[in-house]
Design an enzyme around this catalytic site. Structure first.
Site, PDB file in Angstrom:
ATOM      1  N   VAL A 156       0.499   2.006   3.022  1.00 24.17           N
ATOM      2  CA  VAL A 156      -0.304   1.733   4.217  1.00 24.17           C
ATOM      3  C   VAL A 156      -1.463   0.820   3.878  1.00 24.17           C
ATOM      4  O   VAL A 156      -2.044   0.886   2.794  1.00 24.17           O
ATOM      5  CB  VAL A 156      -0.845   3.041   4.853  1.00 24.17           C
ATOM      6  N   ASP A 157      -1.778  -0.052   4.829  1.00 19.79           N
ATOM      7  CA  ASP A 157      -2.984  -0.876   4.696  1.00 19.79           C
ATOM      8  C   ASP A 157      -4.216   0.012   4.794  1.00 19.79           C
ATOM      9  O   ASP A 157      -4.220   1.005   5.524  1.00 19.79           O
ATOM     10  CB  ASP A 157      -3.037  -1.915   5.817  1.00 19.79           C
ATOM     11  N   LYS A 158      -5.248  -0.371   4.088  1.00 17.52           N
ATOM     12  CA  LYS A 158      -6.510   0.361   4.223  1.00 17.52           C
ATOM     13  C   LYS A 158      -7.211  -0.014   5.529  1.00 17.52           C
ATOM     14  O   LYS A 158      -7.508   0.837   6.358  1.00 17.52           O
ATOM     15  CB  LYS A 158      -7.434   0.062   3.034  1.00 17.52           C
ATOM     16  N   LYS A 216       2.884  -7.206  -1.621  1.00 21.28           N
ATOM     17  CA  LYS A 216       3.466  -6.067  -0.911  1.00 21.28           C
ATOM     18  C   LYS A 216       4.988  -6.076  -1.023  1.00 21.28           C
ATOM     19  O   LYS A 216       5.621  -5.031  -1.171  1.00 21.28           O
ATOM     20  CB  LYS A 216       3.035  -6.076   0.552  1.00 21.28           C
ATOM     21  N   THR A 251       3.542  -0.365   6.193  1.00 22.37           N
ATOM     22  CA  THR A 251       2.805  -0.810   7.371  1.00 22.37           C
ATOM     23  C   THR A 251       2.265  -2.205   7.106  1.00 22.37           C
ATOM     24  O   THR A 251       1.960  -2.554   5.964  1.00 22.37           O
ATOM     25  CB  THR A 251       1.640   0.132   7.714  1.00 22.37           C
TER      26      THR A 251
END
Length: 836
Positions: A331-333, A553, A570
């Site tokens: 997941v992206d922060k 990614k 994501t």
């Protein structure tokens, strides 16, 4: 840029010239384009002008051509199941069995009607979901920038396009430069550079750059006859289709061997071959999953509809099924774990600069129209501190948006006759652009680390004159707080057996501070993984990675998959698209670009991780329903085929007729469609399609039911006079197989004891109707079905109930505990985390 005279909106103006050919659009000067479109670049169209033009040109869309429903309905008479029924009809006509011909014909039509109706309903669900997934456009109307669905654009709209956008219509570029990916239109992978005055074709993807443009053609009039790519409907083969194909193949082998033995014995005994063929075909058909497509489609559609209600849009029906097996989620922060609402918390001027110098330069290197959180934070801080109030007028010259390679944004502005170059971005990247050397860089790194220890993200701001080396003005600290529910949601996903790994482009110190607050303390630099040996060990111990470039990614997803993980990802940007496409579960967050949404299989409509939990739970629910169907199908196919074959070998008779077997297949298979609505408790752990052990349980249950059915047949043969009455024998066997089908699915729907959960009302109503209708048909005098004494009917039903819900259910529970440990663990049970 050119601006038309003030009377360009006056009545009596010539009609909008939007019927010119593409070549003319490209060669007409910008000023002439404004005149032809009757639009003011500074204010855009007014609301009344938009309404008038939509009346003339319609919406910016190309209507999809749909297949004729009659042809789709006729298609239901084509396929393995339909061919089997049609062949039986032909053989029945050949043998003169016209009553069988009529009944089989009716079953064929009803099968087609049910399948067509259910698929139409499912298609309606998907269509409704896709309407919510629209390409958006930034447009200037009534002097204000706003975001609207691309289908609402009209010729003359002034729009802004950025990296990651899909060009929403044919747009003439008024200012700026960019590189376009037109592979979706031309098939060529090379990028095309566009400059002011060029026409950006609808459907192209902006890979680099940004700018303003004016819409010249919309809808079916665009250069390539299309508006945008709303959803890239990749339709990969479902994992379950592969599983079912293997299961059906082996069922055909088993049934084929049994029927071959029956055929050989029949020839030895001198039985008429033509009279056997219809029954042999019907028995073979028992291995064909007649209602499988309808059951899966309905199950996926209902699951997708439920997910949409909870803020998750699926771009293909199989997305929820993929989520059932996901065990790692990257997941992206920013924007997913955090609020994505950056604010300037601290400004540190360097040397002779002032706070106003730092904020003004940072604001000039920002664009409000981009709606970027960092840009908005700088602009808000500059406005709040009124840094431009006492400065001479500043004229923008050019703007270079953030580039992942340079890690900064730049702008060229003109003030008092001289040109200034301003930039903001990663501290080390900007400092190196200013010519700073290692000792100074190390001092800056220390400041960044100190700010990161407090959870702040630090950027550098610089300014220079013309082409001279810029001077570092100062540091600006930004803060993006975690979402209030982030820690709990990550803990929930961990409880579901899904390992969450945070990915961020921030420095390691910032990532560590954020990770500690949400339960992901072990964050590492992505450089430790790239090119390292034993990457599985690094992934096992890491809760996430910092200093991640967008292209990293894709590498992370590939490495996780190589380590045997089913990976979710994501993303929100154009550079995330390869990773989203590569991941088994690609999830575009609510703020994603159109390209990211097109590459993903799932799109979130709300911010944060809450909806991902719903996706996982719904996916596992669908998995459990499909698994129930598989277990029940295998065991019942073995029961029907082996029971008929063994009974024939022992008695020399077919214990069921072709007609009664067809009736049984129809009643029971389509009643199982209701499994798509059954109440299910999702498991605590990720699912897997390596279901050999589940198949083993199914085979054992099928063998047990064959033994029980043969024992009951022996009782009927010796005590009820079935040996001398073929029609009573057919009815007896029909009711026995019917009741076994009804009660066996009640047991199969649970991996634990059958009473562990309450079935859905729809499921119970379907099974009750199945039993009642089947029993009633034996009382109306249908061919080959002679009514039995009421006590025999009750005895057969009671025997099937005891066999399936007491004896076989006990066998099932013991076998699952032995062969599939943990299969009974559901959300109401204790939490279980798979070892990494």
């Amino acid at each position: 840029m050119g601006t038309p005279p003030d009377d360009s909106h006056a009545s009596g103006a010539p009609p909008i010239q939007t019927d010119v050919v593409p070549g003319d659009i490209a060669t007409v000067p910008v000023a002439s384009t404004f005149a032809d479109l009757r639009v003011n670049a500074g204010t855009g169209l007014t609301s009344s002008e938009v309404s008038a033009r939509r009346e003339t040109y319609g919406f910016n869309e190309v209507v999809d051509k749909k297949g004729h429903p009659v042809l789709k309905f006729l298609g239901k008479f084509w396929g393995i199941s339909a061919w089997m029924l049609e062949l039986i009809m032909a053989l029945s006509a050949l043998l003169g069995n016209y009553s069988d011909l009529a009944v089989v014909g009716a079953l064929l039509v009803i099968n087609a009607v049910l399948g067509f109706t259910q698929e139409r309903r499912a298609a309606g669900v998907v269509k409704a979901l896709r309407k919510r997934l629209q390409v958006s456009a930034r447009v200037r109307r009534d002097s204000n920038w706003q975001t609207i669905p691309a289908r609402e654009l009209v010729p003359g709209d002034v729009v802004r396009v950025r990296t990651g956008d899909i060009i929403p219509a044919d747009v003439k570029l008024l200012e700026g430069a960019m590189s376009l990916d037109q592979s979706a239109l031309t098939g060529e992978a090379t990028e095309t550079d566009m400059e002011t005055g060029d026409v950006l074709p609808s459907g192209s993807i902006v890979r680099r750059g940004e700018g303003n443009g004016v819409v010249v053609l919309t809808g079916a009039q665009t250069l390539f006859g299309r508006t945008t790519i709303l959803v890239r409907e990749a339709q990969p083969k479902l994992h379950i289709e592969t599983v079912i194909a293997g299961i059906v193949r082996w069922l055909f082998i088993i049934v084929g061997l049994l029927l071959s033995a029956v055929l050989i014995l029949s020839l030895i005994r001198g039985a008429p071959l033509l009279e056997m063929i219809p029954l042999l075909l019907v028995l073979l058909m028992s291995a064909v999953p007649v209602a499988l497509p309808v059951m899966f489609t309905v199950s996926m559609a209902l699951g997708s509809k439920e997910l949409a209600r909870r803020g998750v849009l699926v771009t293909r029906l199989s997305a929820a099924e993929d989520a059932a097996t996901m065990d790692v989620l990257c997941v992206d922060k920013t924007g997913t774990i955090t609020m994505n609402q950056l604010t300037v918390t601290e400004v540190t001027p360097l040397e002779h600069a002032t706070k106003a110098d730092v904020l003004s330069a940072g604001a000039l290197a920002s664009r409000e129209s981009n709606q970027d959180p960092i840009d908005l934070a700088f602009l808000a801080a500059a406005t709040a501190n009124r840094v431009f109030d006492d400065l001479p007028a500043i004229t923008p010259v050019s703007f270079a948006p953030f580039d992942a390679k340079t890690r900064r944004t730049e702008a060229l502005v003109e003030q008092n006759g001289r040109r200034l170059r301003v930039m903001k971005g990663a501290v080390r990247a900007v400092a190196e652009a200013c010519g700073l050397k290692p000792p100074a860089l190390e001092a800056l790194d220390a400041r960044v680390s100190a700010a990161a220890a407090r959870g702040y993200r630090t950027l550098a701001v610089a300014r220079g004159v013309g082409e001279n080396t810029p001077v570092l003005l100062g540091l600006v600290s930004l803060y993006d707080p975690p979402r209030p529910d982030a820690a709990q949601l990550i803990a929930t996903l961990h409880g579901l057996g899904v390992r969450v790994k945070m990915l961020t482009g921030d420095a390691l110190a910032v990532a560590l501070e954020t990770g500690r607050g949400i339960g992901l303390p072990n964050i590492r630099r992505v450089a430790e993984v790239k090119g390292a040996c034993g990457t599985a060990d690094l992934f096992t111990g890491a809760d996430g990675f910092a200093e991640v470039y967008p292209e990293d990614k894709y590498i992370l997803v590939r490495n996780l998959q190589a380590a045997g993980r089913v990976t979710g990802m994501t993303g929100d940007g154009v550079n995330d698209a390869p990773a989203l496409r590569q991941a088994e579960v690609g999830i575009a967050v609510s703020t994603a670009t159109d390209v990211a949404k097109g590459a993903a299989s799932v799109v979130l409509t709300d911010a944060g991780l809450t909806n991902i939990v719903a996706l996982v739970e719904q996916g596992r629910t669908i998995y459990q329903r499909i698994l129930t169907w598989i277990i029940n199908k295998i065991s019942r196919t073995i029961l029907k085929a082996a029971f008929v074959a063994i009974a024939f070998v022992v008695t020399g008779k077919f214990v069921v007729s072709a007609f009664t077997m067809l009736l049984l297949v129809f009643l029971t298979d389509f009643a199982k469609i209701s499994l798509s609505t059954d109440n299910v408790r999702p498991s605590r752990n990720p699912e897997t399609w390596h279901i050999n052990r589940f198949i083993g349980v199914s085979v054992l249950l099928g063998i047990a039911m064959v033994a029980e059915a043969l024992f009951l047949l022996w009782i009927g043969w010796t005590r009820f006079g079935l040996a001398t009455n073929d029609e009573a024998l057919h009815t007896f066997s029909f009711l026995m197989l019917l009741y076994f089908a009804v009660f066996s699915v009640v047991s199969a729907r649970e991996r634990s004891w059958f009473w562990s959960t309450l079935p859905s009302k729809t499921f119970m109503a379907a099974l009750t109707a199945d039993a009642v209708v089947g029993t009633a048909l034996t009382l109306v005098g249908l061919k080959h079905l002679q009514s039995l004494p009421w006590w025999q009917v009750i005895a057969v039903g009671a025997y099937a109930l005891i066999a399936c819900l007491i004896i076989n259910d006990t066998v099932k529970v013991l076998m699952f505990r032995w062969l599939v440990p943990g299969a009974g663990a559901r959300l109401t049970g204790p939490k279980a985390m798979p070892a990494e």
